[in-house]
Design a protein around this motif. Structure first.
Motif, mmCIF file in Angstrom:
data_model
loop_
_atom_site.group_PDB
_atom_site.id
_atom_site.type_symbol
_atom_site.label_atom_id
_atom_site.label_comp_id
_atom_site.label_asym_id
_atom_site.label_seq_id
_atom_site.Cartn_x
_atom_site.Cartn_y
_atom_site.Cartn_z
ATOM 1 N N ILE A 162 0.254 -1.033 0.005
ATOM 2 C CA ILE A 162 -0.185 0.367 0.175
ATOM 3 C C ILE A 162 1.037 1.171 -0.004
ATOM 4 N N ASN A 163 0.664 2.125 -0.929
ATOM 5 C CA ASN A 163 1.680 3.816 -1.087
ATOM 6 C C ASN A 163 0.860 4.346 -0.660
ATOM 7 N N ILE A 164 1.017 5.211 0.750
ATOM 8 C CA ILE A 164 0.567 5.933 1.473
ATOM 9 C C ILE A 164 1.005 7.330 0.758
ATOM 10 N N GLY A 165 -0.069 8.242 0.860
ATOM 11 C CA GLY A 165 0.831 10.500 -0.136
ATOM 12 C C GLY A 165 0.155 11.309 0.393
ATOM 13 N N THR A 166 0.916 12.063 -0.091
ATOM 14 C CA THR A 166 0.034 12.909 -0.976
ATOM 15 C C THR A 166 0.460 13.505 -2.219
ATOM 16 N N ALA A 167 -0.697 14.489 -2.863
ATOM 17 C CA ALA A 167 -0.815 14.376 -4.097
ATOM 18 C C ALA A 167 -1.380 15.570 -4.789
ATOM 19 N N GLY A 168 -0.770 16.135 -5.940
ATOM 20 C CA GLY A 168 -1.508 17.584 -5.836
ATOM 21 C C GLY A 168 -2.363 17.349 -7.522
ATOM 22 N N ALA A 169 -3.813 18.189 -7.502
ATOM 23 C CA ALA A 169 -4.848 18.610 -8.226
ATOM 24 C C ALA A 169 -4.765 18.479 -9.536
ATOM 25 N N LEU A 170 -4.415 17.772 -10.257
ATOM 26 C CA LEU A 170 -4.577 18.822 -11.490
ATOM 27 C C LEU A 170 -5.764 19.554 -12.423
ATOM 28 N N ARG A 171 -6.409 19.264 -11.429
ATOM 29 C CA ARG A 171 -8.150 19.877 -11.932
ATOM 30 C C ARG A 171 -8.448 20.893 -10.967
ATOM 31 N N ASP A 172 -8.767 22.137 -10.599
ATOM 32 C CA ASP A 172 -9.327 22.800 -9.807
ATOM 33 C C ASP A 172 -10.546 21.569 -8.950
ATOM 34 N N GLY A 173 -11.006 21.956 -7.780
ATOM 35 C CA GLY A 173 -12.337 20.959 -6.927
ATOM 36 C C GLY A 173 -11.751 19.758 -7.068
ATOM 37 N N ARG A 174 -10.386 19.457 -7.121
ATOM 38 C CA ARG A 174 -10.711 17.615 -6.786
ATOM 39 C C ARG A 174 -9.634 18.037 -5.391
ATOM 40 N N THR A 175 -9.693 17.756 -4.389
ATOM 41 C CA THR A 175 -10.400 17.621 -2.901
ATOM 42 C C THR A 175 -10.032 16.216 -2.144
ATOM 43 N N GLY A 176 -9.682 16.255 -1.395
ATOM 44 C CA GLY A 176 -9.913 14.757 -0.828
ATOM 45 C C GLY A 176 -8.738 13.383 -0.751
#
Length: 186
Positions: free
Chosen positions: A53-67
């Motif tokens: 299981i790979n856990i981590g953070t990411a940047g959203a490439l489209r507005d409104g992508r959260t969570g």
């Protein structure tokens, strides 16, 4: 050298893994594809695992992508696989991830904070990180199932520089997901 349930939890940074449940077999790789691939390969070579299981953070490439997202596909965005294939060198740069939510994660060693780069990547993916594809590649080599879990911390633009301040909340969400999922059964 593995947890009794055979699950290896992988995170790039200790900060992202701050709330991983006690008793989990946790591997911190460092940031970037080379570090992730090297550390995961070494651990899988000496351990007895049945999934990663790979856990981590990411940047959203489209507005409104959260969570929180569990991508179904991971792509390596900074390799010229099509150009290499045209020269006769087939290079795998995409991996399907079973049990995902339909989102696509683009991985590369570039810290994405430029709007033009973000827009180009958004044509192929929903999220961007710096380790997921490397881990997917290694898991494919070992024939192990992978689950990818990413929490959006920024919009892969100027807000990306706020990443260090967003990690604590993201880490809590990742820990809650692991704890609530009974991650040994994933």
């Amino acid at each position: 050298m593995s947890a009794p349930d055979g699950v290896l939890v992988v995170s790039a940074t200790r900060a992202e893994a701050a709330y991983v449940p006690p008793g989990a077999d946790l591997l911190i790789t460092g940031i970037g594809k080379v570090r992730a691939a090297s550390k995961v390969t070494h651990r899988l070579a000496v351990g007895d695992y049945r999934r990663v299981i790979n856990i981590g953070t990411a940047g959203a490439l489209r507005d409104g992508r959260t969570g929180l997202f569990t991508p179904s596909r991971v792509i390596e965005h900074d390799i010229s696989a099509a150009d290499l294939a045209a020269m006769g060198y087939h290079t795998v740069d995409e991996w399907d991830v079973a049990g995902g939510d339909g989102s696509v994660l683009a991985t590369g060693d570039t810290f994405v904070n430029d709007p033009l780069h973000r827009d180009r990547l958004a044509l192929r993916a929903d999220l961007v990180d710096m380790e997921g594809a490397a881990i997917a590649h290694v898991c494919a080599e070992y024939g192990l199932p992978l689950r990818v879990v990413k929490v959006v911390t920024d919009n892969a633009d100027d807000s990306a520089f706020d990443w260090p301040r967003a990690i604590a909340a993201a880490a809590r969400d990742l820990g809650d997901w692991l704890d609530g999922s009974r991650f040994g059964e994933i």
